[in-house]
Design an enzyme around this catalytic site. Structure first.
Site, PDB file in Angstrom:
ATOM      1  N   GLY A  93       0.792  -1.130  -0.066  1.00  0.00           N
ATOM      2  CA  GLY A  93       0.003  -0.272   0.117  1.00  0.00           C
ATOM      3  C   GLY A  93       0.963   1.205   0.253  1.00  0.00           C
ATOM      4  O   GLY A  93       1.807   1.555  -0.875  1.00  0.00           O
TER       5      GLY A  93
ATOM      6  N   ASP B 296       9.154  -4.500   7.861  1.00  0.00           N
ATOM      7  CA  ASP B 296       7.691  -5.057   7.818  1.00  0.00           C
ATOM      8  C   ASP B 296       7.501  -6.487   8.562  1.00  0.00           C
ATOM      9  O   ASP B 296       8.276  -7.164   8.655  1.00  0.00           O
ATOM     10  CB  ASP B 296       6.920  -5.294   6.452  1.00  0.00           C
ATOM     11  CG  ASP B 296       5.435  -5.083   6.097  1.00  0.00           C
ATOM     12  OD1 ASP B 296       5.309  -4.065   5.718  1.00  0.00           O
ATOM     13  OD2 ASP B 296       4.911  -6.018   6.727  1.00  0.00           O
TER      14      ASP B 296
ATOM     15  N   ASP C 295       8.577  -6.101  13.871  1.00  0.00           N
ATOM     16  CA  ASP C 295       7.137  -5.919  14.256  1.00  0.00           C
ATOM     17  C   ASP C 295       7.266  -4.753  15.203  1.00  0.00           C
ATOM     18  O   ASP C 295       7.940  -4.470  16.511  1.00  0.00           O
ATOM     19  CB  ASP C 295       6.751  -7.253  15.271  1.00  0.00           C
ATOM     20  CG  ASP C 295       5.495  -6.910  15.944  1.00  0.00           C
ATOM     21  OD1 ASP C 295       4.747  -5.881  15.950  1.00  0.00           O
ATOM     22  OD2 ASP C 295       5.046  -7.954  16.584  1.00  0.00           O
TER      23      ASP C 295
ATOM     24  N   TYR D   6     -10.308   2.770  15.172  1.00  0.00           N
ATOM     25  CA  TYR D   6      -9.136   3.110  14.653  1.00  0.00           C
ATOM     26  C   TYR D   6      -8.635   4.501  14.447  1.00  0.00           C
ATOM     27  O   TYR D   6      -7.761   4.970  14.727  1.00  0.00           O
ATOM     28  CB  TYR D   6      -9.414   2.721  12.986  1.00  0.00           C
ATOM     29  CG  TYR D   6      -8.519   3.148  11.871  1.00  0.00           C
ATOM     30  CD1 TYR D   6      -7.030   2.691  11.697  1.00  0.00           C
ATOM     31  CD2 TYR D   6      -8.846   4.138  10.987  1.00  0.00           C
ATOM     32  CE1 TYR D   6      -6.306   3.466  10.775  1.00  0.00           C
ATOM     33  CE2 TYR D   6      -8.037   4.573   9.948  1.00  0.00           C
ATOM     34  CZ  TYR D   6      -6.844   4.237  10.033  1.00  0.00           C
ATOM     35  OH  TYR D   6      -5.909   4.460   9.130  1.00  0.00           O
TER      36      TYR D   6
ATOM     37  N   LYS E 170      -5.588   6.981  15.507  1.00  0.00           N
ATOM     38  CA  LYS E 170      -4.832   7.922  14.706  1.00  0.00           C
ATOM     39  C   LYS E 170      -4.739   9.415  15.525  1.00  0.00           C
ATOM     40  O   LYS E 170      -3.709  10.038  15.229  1.00  0.00           O
ATOM     41  CB  LYS E 170      -5.362   8.074  13.524  1.00  0.00           C
ATOM     42  CG  LYS E 170      -5.270   6.850  12.556  1.00  0.00           C
ATOM     43  CD  LYS E 170      -3.752   6.541  12.284  1.00  0.00           C
ATOM     44  CE  LYS E 170      -3.460   5.339  11.310  1.00  0.00           C
ATOM     45  NZ  LYS E 170      -2.075   5.160  11.164  1.00  0.00           N
TER      46      LYS E 170
ATOM     47  N   GLY F 109      -6.602  10.898   3.375  1.00  0.00           N
ATOM     48  CA  GLY F 109      -8.022  10.375   3.074  1.00  0.00           C
ATOM     49  C   GLY F 109      -7.889   9.081   2.705  1.00  0.00           C
ATOM     50  O   GLY F 109      -6.829   8.540   2.601  1.00  0.00           O
TER      51      GLY F 109
ATOM     52  N   VAL G 136      -7.408   6.097   0.442  1.00  0.00           N
ATOM     53  CA  VAL G 136      -6.624   5.665  -0.721  1.00  0.00           C
ATOM     54  C   VAL G 136      -6.689   4.358  -1.205  1.00  0.00           C
ATOM     55  O   VAL G 136      -6.896   3.336  -0.386  1.00  0.00           O
ATOM     56  CB  VAL G 136      -5.088   5.690  -0.198  1.00  0.00           C
ATOM     57  CG1 VAL G 136      -4.108   5.370  -1.491  1.00  0.00           C
ATOM     58  CG2 VAL G 136      -4.818   6.926   0.414  1.00  0.00           C
TER      59      VAL G 136
HETATM   60  N1  LIG Z   1      -5.213   3.393   2.652  1.00  0.00           N
HETATM   61  C1  LIG Z   1      -5.834   4.428   3.226  1.00  0.00           C
HETATM   62  O1  LIG Z   1      -7.094   4.599   2.718  1.00  0.00           O
HETATM   63  C2  LIG Z   1      -5.266   5.062   4.219  1.00  0.00           C
HETATM   64  C3  LIG Z   1      -5.966   6.468   4.794  1.00  0.00           C
HETATM   65  C4  LIG Z   1      -5.322   7.159   5.802  1.00  0.00           C
HETATM   66  C5  LIG Z   1      -4.227   6.368   6.589  1.00  0.00           C
HETATM   67  N2  LIG Z   1      -3.869   5.391   6.383  1.00  0.00           N
HETATM   68  C6  LIG Z   1      -2.760   4.967   7.115  1.00  0.00           C
HETATM   69  O2  LIG Z   1      -1.657   4.600   6.262  1.00  0.00           O
HETATM   70  C7  LIG Z   1      -0.861   3.690   6.755  1.00  0.00           C
HETATM   71  C8  LIG Z   1      -0.714   2.586   5.509  1.00  0.00           C
HETATM   72  O3  LIG Z   1      -1.967   2.053   5.192  1.00  0.00           O
HETATM   73  P1  LIG Z   1      -2.232   0.960   3.750  1.00  0.00           P
HETATM   74  O4  LIG Z   1      -3.681   1.047   3.694  1.00  0.00           O
HETATM   75  O5  LIG Z   1      -1.133   1.196   2.842  1.00  0.00           O
HETATM   76  O6  LIG Z   1      -1.929  -0.410   4.570  1.00  0.00           O
HETATM   77  P2  LIG Z   1      -1.663  -1.918   4.222  1.00  0.00           P
HETATM   78  O7  LIG Z   1      -2.584  -2.753   4.897  1.00  0.00           O
HETATM   79  O8  LIG Z   1      -1.689  -1.940   2.649  1.00  0.00           O
HETATM   80  O9  LIG Z   1      -0.135  -1.982   4.612  1.00  0.00           O
HETATM   81  C9  LIG Z   1       0.237  -2.178   5.900  1.00  0.00           C
HETATM   82  C10 LIG Z   1       1.594  -2.723   6.063  1.00  0.00           C
HETATM   83  O10 LIG Z   1       2.086  -2.677   7.536  1.00  0.00           O
HETATM   84  C11 LIG Z   1       2.419  -4.059   7.865  1.00  0.00           C
HETATM   85  N3  LIG Z   1       2.539  -4.089   9.357  1.00  0.00           N
HETATM   86  C12 LIG Z   1       1.177  -4.400   9.898  1.00  0.00           C
HETATM   87  N4  LIG Z   1       1.390  -4.351  11.238  1.00  0.00           N
HETATM   88  C13 LIG Z   1       2.813  -4.235  11.434  1.00  0.00           C
HETATM   89  C14 LIG Z   1       3.535  -4.254  12.566  1.00  0.00           C
HETATM   90  N5  LIG Z   1       3.277  -4.461  13.752  1.00  0.00           N
HETATM   91  N6  LIG Z   1       4.773  -4.131  12.383  1.00  0.00           N
HETATM   92  C15 LIG Z   1       5.255  -3.898  10.883  1.00  0.00           C
HETATM   93  N7  LIG Z   1       4.613  -3.795   9.753  1.00  0.00           N
HETATM   94  C16 LIG Z   1       3.427  -4.129  10.277  1.00  0.00           C
HETATM   95  C17 LIG Z   1       1.573  -5.021   7.152  1.00  0.00           C
HETATM   96  O11 LIG Z   1       2.346  -6.262   6.808  1.00  0.00           O
HETATM   97  C18 LIG Z   1       1.626  -4.218   5.526  1.00  0.00           C
HETATM   98  O12 LIG Z   1       2.519  -4.401   4.833  1.00  0.00           O
HETATM   99  C19 LIG Z   1      -1.512   3.132   7.848  1.00  0.00           C
HETATM  100  O13 LIG Z   1      -0.792   3.571   8.944  1.00  0.00           O
HETATM  101  C20 LIG Z   1      -3.097   3.425   7.744  1.00  0.00           C
HETATM  102  O14 LIG Z   1      -3.723   3.516   8.954  1.00  0.00           O
HETATM  103  C21 LIG Z   1      -4.253   4.720   5.078  1.00  0.00           C
END
Ligand SMILES: NC(=O)c1ccc[n+]([C@@H]2O[C@H](COP(=O)([O-])OP(=O)(O)OC[C@H]3O[C@@H](n4cnc5c(N)ncnc54)[C@H](O)[C@@H]3O)[C@@H](O)[C@H]2O)c1
Length: 182
Positions: free
Chosen positions: A16, A36, A57, A149, A153, A180, A182
């Site tokens: 992501g 990761d 982790d 969640y 944040k 926002g 994604v």
């Molecule tokens: N996708 C969205 O719409 C969105 C919007 C606002 C904020 N965010 C924030 O952006 C960040 C990334 O979101 P995303 O949608 O790309 O997530 P995603 O689920 O695609 O990727 C998250 C990654 O974090 C890793 N992960 C999970 N727990 C972990 C841990 N304890 N230690 C190390 N790695 C760990 C997972 O293995 C994964 O590779 C997050 O903090 C999320 O809250 C996402």
């Protein structure tokens, strides 16, 4: 004169947003660690974009300390992107599974705290560097079904403000980005 590449750690870099952030840093010529919990995915993405996979982790103190040792041995860090985060489930505050709340608190709050604690100290000792925490617009704009969640944040925002003040005198900048959907 060519500036030497910066050393970057992106947590949650195997998927992501984190993967996109890591790829952008690589395109700028920087050295990137993908930290990761999903070691296989991190190794695959690292091979693809020319980064280094780092098993991590963020919610486990021993794992964070081991990652800091490895980064230090590789020459230290310029930028930390605290991107790893989970939603872990959903539902109104009356219905969301308590396990989902615990999982989101563990990774998003405990994990971000541990990374700021250990890597904040590492950057402060070097007297320079930058930390970017990935928050969410949901921290201040409620979405029914994601309250657990979004509360985590809001905690990330609070940790960011405190860390920014505490690390400023050491020459370390701390900011958050609040995307926002994604
Ligand atoms: N996708 C969205 O719409 C969105 C919007 C606002 C904020 N965010 C924030 O952006 C960040 C990334 O979101 P995303 O949608 O790309 O997530 P995603 O689920 O695609 O990727 C998250 C990654 O974090 C890793 N992960 C999970 N727990 C972990 C841990 N304890 N230690 C190390 N790695 C760990 C997972 O293995 C994964 O590779 C997050 O903090 C999320 O809250 C996402």
């Amino acid at each position: 004169m060519t500036a030497s590449p910066r050393r970057i750690l992106v947590t949650g870099g195997a998927s992501g947003l984190g993967r996109g952030i890591a790829t952008a840093f690589r395109s700028a010529g920087d050295e990137v660690f993908l930290g990761d919990v999903n070691a296989d995915a991190a190794a695959a993405v690292a091979a693809e974009i020319g980064a280094t996979a780092l098993p991590l982790d963020i919610a486990d103190e021993a794992s964070v300390l081991a990652a800091a040792d490895r980064v230090t041995a590789a020459g230290g860090l310029d930028v930390l992107v605290n991107n790893a985060g989970v939603v872990a489930g959903g539902g109104t505050l009356q219905e969301v599974p308590v396990d989902a709340v615990d999982a989101a608190l563990r990774v998003n709050v405990r994990g971000t705290f541990l990374m700021l604690r250990v890597f904040g100290a590492l950057l402060a000792a070097a007297g320079r560097g930058s930390i970017v925490n990935i928050s969410s617009i949901g921290a201040r704009q409620p979405t029914p079904g994601l309250g657990h969640y979004e509360a985590t944040k809001a905690a990330v925002d609070a940790l960011t403000r405190t860390a920014a003040i505490e690390l400023a005198t050491a020459g370390v900048r701390v900011n958050a980005v609040a995307p926002g959907p994604v």
